[in-house]
Write a protein that holds these residues in place. Sequence first.
Motif, PDB file in Angstrom:
ATOM      1  N   TYR A 285      94.909  16.287 -66.977  1.00 11.55           N
ATOM      2  CA  TYR A 285      94.470  16.144 -65.587  1.00 11.55           C
ATOM      3  C   TYR A 285      95.520  16.746 -64.671  1.00 11.55           C
ATOM      4  CZ  TYR A 285      90.202  13.700 -64.278  1.00 11.55           C
ATOM      5  OH  TYR A 285      88.905  13.402 -63.965  1.00 11.55           O
TER       6      TYR A 285
ATOM      7  N   GLU B  73      95.058  17.134 -60.871  1.00  9.14           N
ATOM      8  CA  GLU B  73      94.602  17.120 -59.471  1.00  9.14           C
ATOM      9  C   GLU B  73      95.740  17.544 -58.551  1.00  9.14           C
ATOM     10  OE1 GLU B  73      93.004  13.334 -58.503  1.00  9.14           O
ATOM     11  OE2 GLU B  73      91.069  13.729 -59.447  1.00  9.14           O
TER      12      GLU B  73
ATOM     13  N   ARG C 163     101.196  17.800 -57.576  1.00  5.84           N
ATOM     14  CA  ARG C 163     100.141  17.181 -58.359  1.00  5.84           C
ATOM     15  C   ARG C 163     100.108  15.666 -58.132  1.00  5.84           C
ATOM     16  NH1 ARG C 163      97.151  21.606 -60.374  1.00  5.84           N
ATOM     17  NH2 ARG C 163      98.576  23.091 -61.338  1.00  5.84           N
TER      18      ARG C 163
ATOM     19  N   PHE D  87      90.149  21.108 -53.190  1.00  9.96           N
ATOM     20  CA  PHE D  87      90.636  19.772 -53.554  1.00  9.96           C
ATOM     21  C   PHE D  87      91.454  19.217 -52.402  1.00  9.96           C
ATOM     22  CE2 PHE D  87      93.924  16.873 -54.864  1.00  9.96           C
ATOM     23  CZ  PHE D  87      93.199  15.920 -55.544  1.00  9.96           C
ATOM     24  N   PRO D  88      91.142  18.051 -51.913  1.00  8.49           N
ATOM     25  CA  PRO D  88      90.219  17.048 -52.474  1.00  8.49           C
ATOM     26  C   PRO D  88      88.807  17.118 -51.927  1.00  8.49           C
ATOM     27  CG  PRO D  88      91.473  16.062 -50.716  1.00  8.49           C
ATOM     28  CD  PRO D  88      91.958  17.484 -50.820  1.00  8.49           C
TER      29      PRO D  88
ATOM     30  N   GLY E  40      87.601  17.505 -58.153  1.00 10.21           N
ATOM     31  CA  GLY E  40      88.689  16.680 -58.631  1.00 10.21           C
ATOM     32  C   GLY E  40      89.640  17.527 -59.446  1.00 10.21           C
ATOM     33  N   GLY E  41      89.905  17.084 -60.657  1.00  7.89           N
ATOM     34  CA  GLY E  41      90.850  17.809 -61.501  1.00  7.89           C
ATOM     35  C   GLY E  41      90.324  19.170 -61.912  1.00  7.89           C
TER      36      GLY E  41
END
Length: 486
Positions: free
Chosen positions: A82, A84, A90, A306-307, A311-312
């Motif tokens: 992940y 994000e 991050r 993002f956001p 998402g990721g």
Amino acid sequence: MLARTSVFSGSICPSVLPFARPSSSASFLPNAKSLAEADPELHEIIVKEEKRQRRGLEMIASENFCSRAVREANGTRLTDKYAEGYPGARYYGGNHFIDESERLCQKRALQAYRLNPEEWGVNVQPLSGSPANLAVYTALLQPHDRIMGLDLPHGGHLTHGYMTAKKRVSATSVFWESMPYHVSAETGRIDYDEMEKLASFFRPKLLICGASAYPREFEFQRFRKAADAVGALLMCDMAHIGGLVAAQEHTSPFDFCDVVTTTTHKTLRGPRSGIIFFRKGVRSVDAKTGKPIMWDLEERINSAVFPGLQGGPHEHTIAGVSTALREAMTPEFKAYAHQIKLNCRRMAEVLMAHGYDLVTGGTDNHLILVDLRSKNIDGARAERVLDRAGITVNKNSVPGDLRPFVPGGLRIGTPALTTRGLNEADFTKVAEFIHRAIVIALEFNKNPEVQKSLQKFYEQLDANMPEELRQLNKEVEEFALSFPMP
């Protein structure tokens, strides 16, 4: 009691619990079986699809075959992470190598299109082309702002604001007000005079150039002129021509546009993903103060991806894109892109010699749009017969079409077969295969029973397949198998 080494301090510290394997033979580790062993049902489907691709002729203009290296990158353990946020910022830990990979992709994206990093920025996280376009609109527009793009039946894309008189079909036409421009009824080429007049009347905030079924080069300078006249931002969706632009086989939109989006799986020959390029640095100079006015697109677009909308990011796919971009900067790729165009022109010449009408009367790029209405057959029926012959194309609207689900044309492209090594002589034979299939479709459609509905045509074709079609399929398969797959 056993002791364990602390991974944080490097010291030996006593363990509260014994460090021993459970007595049970059960393991929580995923099994190490191959796909064929772990999921034979799915594996069988995949094998069948691989055989179909190898034994047939893939001619959908938006499809291609990735290299082995791209597929390997796309199948790595990067899929497990992940990430994000963006490199250096991050929301999860453990992303230092992910940051390296994504930064490498960003750098290569700018290099592949010969862009100065002081003047252009890039976001490589969009999941595909449609999400990339939606992110741009979200970043640059307020709800119900106005956009203009090429009408879908005239070669545009759904995300360019498509709507009908009765329905707002695309989400872009739901959230924003759209007005289409069109191609000329006489030439099939974009009517730039009409586009400029409509823009001066509608005054869009965002003008969109680009298409999903347009066989000619875009006159980007005309779009720039129209955008400047009304103070609009200019965006190019180069999803179809991205690989040609990278290889300098198509005029670059970067010389004229403020934002450029692209997919990565068409002529660029990467995995399925999307990229957004945006201007940065000095936009203009204030006439009164002499101070520079800076572009503000980077933060807005990044925040929209993002956001705002995602998402990721799919970092394994970004790695595959990175490898594809590296390949796109090689002499071999430039030769490949040039051959795409040569092959498409040859196919166009052969089909026109057989009396087929091509929208615009030819091609400048990787695709042709065949108008079958003068042949008294529609694109849906022709597509199905070609499919049964082992030739994969897609039915497509042509200018003036009123039936989107039973359109009057076919869109046919050369990128995938050029990847397999076909040249102009080979595409002469491919065009002859296509002609033979359409002749079979015309003959089969003479039966009053199959004329009742498209479903009847499909059912009867499979139940009573003409022997000529079976023979054609054998010839197509033999021909296709003579070429390697990457």
